[in-house]
Write an enzyme that holds these catalytic residues in place. Structure first.
Site, mmCIF file in Angstrom:
data_model
loop_
_atom_site.group_PDB
_atom_site.id
_atom_site.type_symbol
_atom_site.label_atom_id
_atom_site.label_comp_id
_atom_site.label_asym_id
_atom_site.label_seq_id
_atom_site.Cartn_x
_atom_site.Cartn_y
_atom_site.Cartn_z
ATOM 1 C CG HIS A 1 -0.309 -0.216 2.519
ATOM 2 N ND1 HIS A 1 0.039 -1.467 2.955
ATOM 3 C CD2 HIS A 1 0.071 0.644 3.482
ATOM 4 C CE1 HIS A 1 0.599 -1.381 4.142
ATOM 5 N NE2 HIS A 1 0.641 -0.107 4.491
ATOM 6 C CG HIS B 1 0.956 5.406 3.829
ATOM 7 N ND1 HIS B 1 0.063 5.343 4.874
ATOM 8 C CD2 HIS B 1 1.728 4.303 3.931
ATOM 9 C CE1 HIS B 1 0.305 4.250 5.588
ATOM 10 N NE2 HIS B 1 1.303 3.597 5.042
HETATM 11 P P1 DGP Z 1 1.591 0.797 7.387
HETATM 12 O O1 DGP Z 1 1.863 1.058 8.817
HETATM 13 O O2 DGP Z 1 2.494 1.554 6.444
HETATM 14 O O3 DGP Z 1 1.524 -0.664 7.078
HETATM 15 O O4 DGP Z 1 0.138 1.384 7.109
HETATM 16 C C1 DGP Z 1 -1.022 0.641 7.282
HETATM 17 C C2 DGP Z 1 -2.156 1.609 7.340
HETATM 18 O O5 DGP Z 1 -3.347 0.880 7.180
HETATM 19 C C3 DGP Z 1 -2.289 2.355 8.656
HETATM 20 O O6 DGP Z 1 -2.023 3.739 8.425
HETATM 21 C C4 DGP Z 1 -3.715 2.152 9.093
HETATM 22 C C5 DGP Z 1 -4.369 1.515 7.899
HETATM 23 N N1 DGP Z 1 -5.326 0.484 8.227
HETATM 24 C C6 DGP Z 1 -5.112 -0.610 9.012
HETATM 25 N N2 DGP Z 1 -6.228 -1.363 9.073
HETATM 26 C C7 DGP Z 1 -7.153 -0.727 8.286
HETATM 27 C C8 DGP Z 1 -8.500 -1.036 7.944
HETATM 28 O O7 DGP Z 1 -9.098 -2.021 8.367
HETATM 29 N N3 DGP Z 1 -9.125 -0.144 7.112
HETATM 30 C C9 DGP Z 1 -8.498 0.964 6.614
HETATM 31 N N4 DGP Z 1 -9.204 1.770 5.820
HETATM 32 N N5 DGP Z 1 -7.226 1.272 6.923
HETATM 33 C C10 DGP Z 1 -6.571 0.436 7.753
#
Ligand code: DGP
Length: 143
Positions: free
Chosen positions: A99, A101
């Site tokens: 992913h 950001h």
């Molecule tokens: P990272 O720490 O770079 O792996 O970012 C993961 C991101 O994913 C974090 O900023 C929060 C987001 N995240 C985690 N679980 C969920 C979810 O269930 N739904 C959404 N929309 N975002 C999520």
């Protein structure tokens, strides 16, 4: 291929709700549930891959073309001044589905360089030795 235990695969499959910015196609974008700022968006390939090196070379352009598109949209759509684009691979990666950001930024928004402690090379020779190690590991090799 989706991974049944992956939260982002479940979001992509519609099993877990999310606010989609791009909801169709091979590359999707939805709002991060714990945003740095409102509009913080995650760009994800539909296919379950974990890190950037895992992404097939022919999938790189579609992912980053979407990152480019979303980086423009968060600025235009939210009257931001700019954006921050980041991708954690393994370390600090809390969700093991690639992913990117895309975070809208405003001057004086308080993010202050993302709290990265910076280091220094002792001298040019040390910097050149580090660059040589990375160069030697390039696949395909340079030149
Ligand atoms: P990272 O720490 O770079 O792996 O970012 C993961 C991101 O994913 C974090 O900023 C929060 C987001 N995240 C985690 N679980 C969920 C979810 O269930 N739904 C959404 N929309 N975002 C999520």
């Amino acid at each position: 291929m989706a991974d049944a235990g992956c939260i982002f695969c479940r979001i992509i499959a519609g099993e877990v709700p999310a606010q989609f910015v791009i909801g169709d196609g091979d590359v999707l974008a939805f709002l991060d549930a714990r945003p740095l700022f409102p509009g913080h968006t995650l760009v994800v390939p539909r296919e379950h891959v974990v890190t950037l090196p895992d992404l097939a070379p022919d999938r790189v352009e579609p992912v980053f073309a979407t990152v480019r598109r979303v980086a423009a949209a968060v600025v235009r759509g939210l009257d931001a001044d700019g954006s921050f684009v980041a991708l954690n691979n393994v370390v600090s990666q809390s969700v093991p589905h690639l992913h990117v950001h895309v975070v809208p930024r405003r001057r004086k928004d308080g993010l202050r360089g993302f709290f990265w402690p910076r280091t220094k090379y002792a001298d040019d020779a040390e910097a050149e030795a580090i660059a040589a190690r990375v160069r030697a590991a390039l696949d395909p090799p340079e030149g």
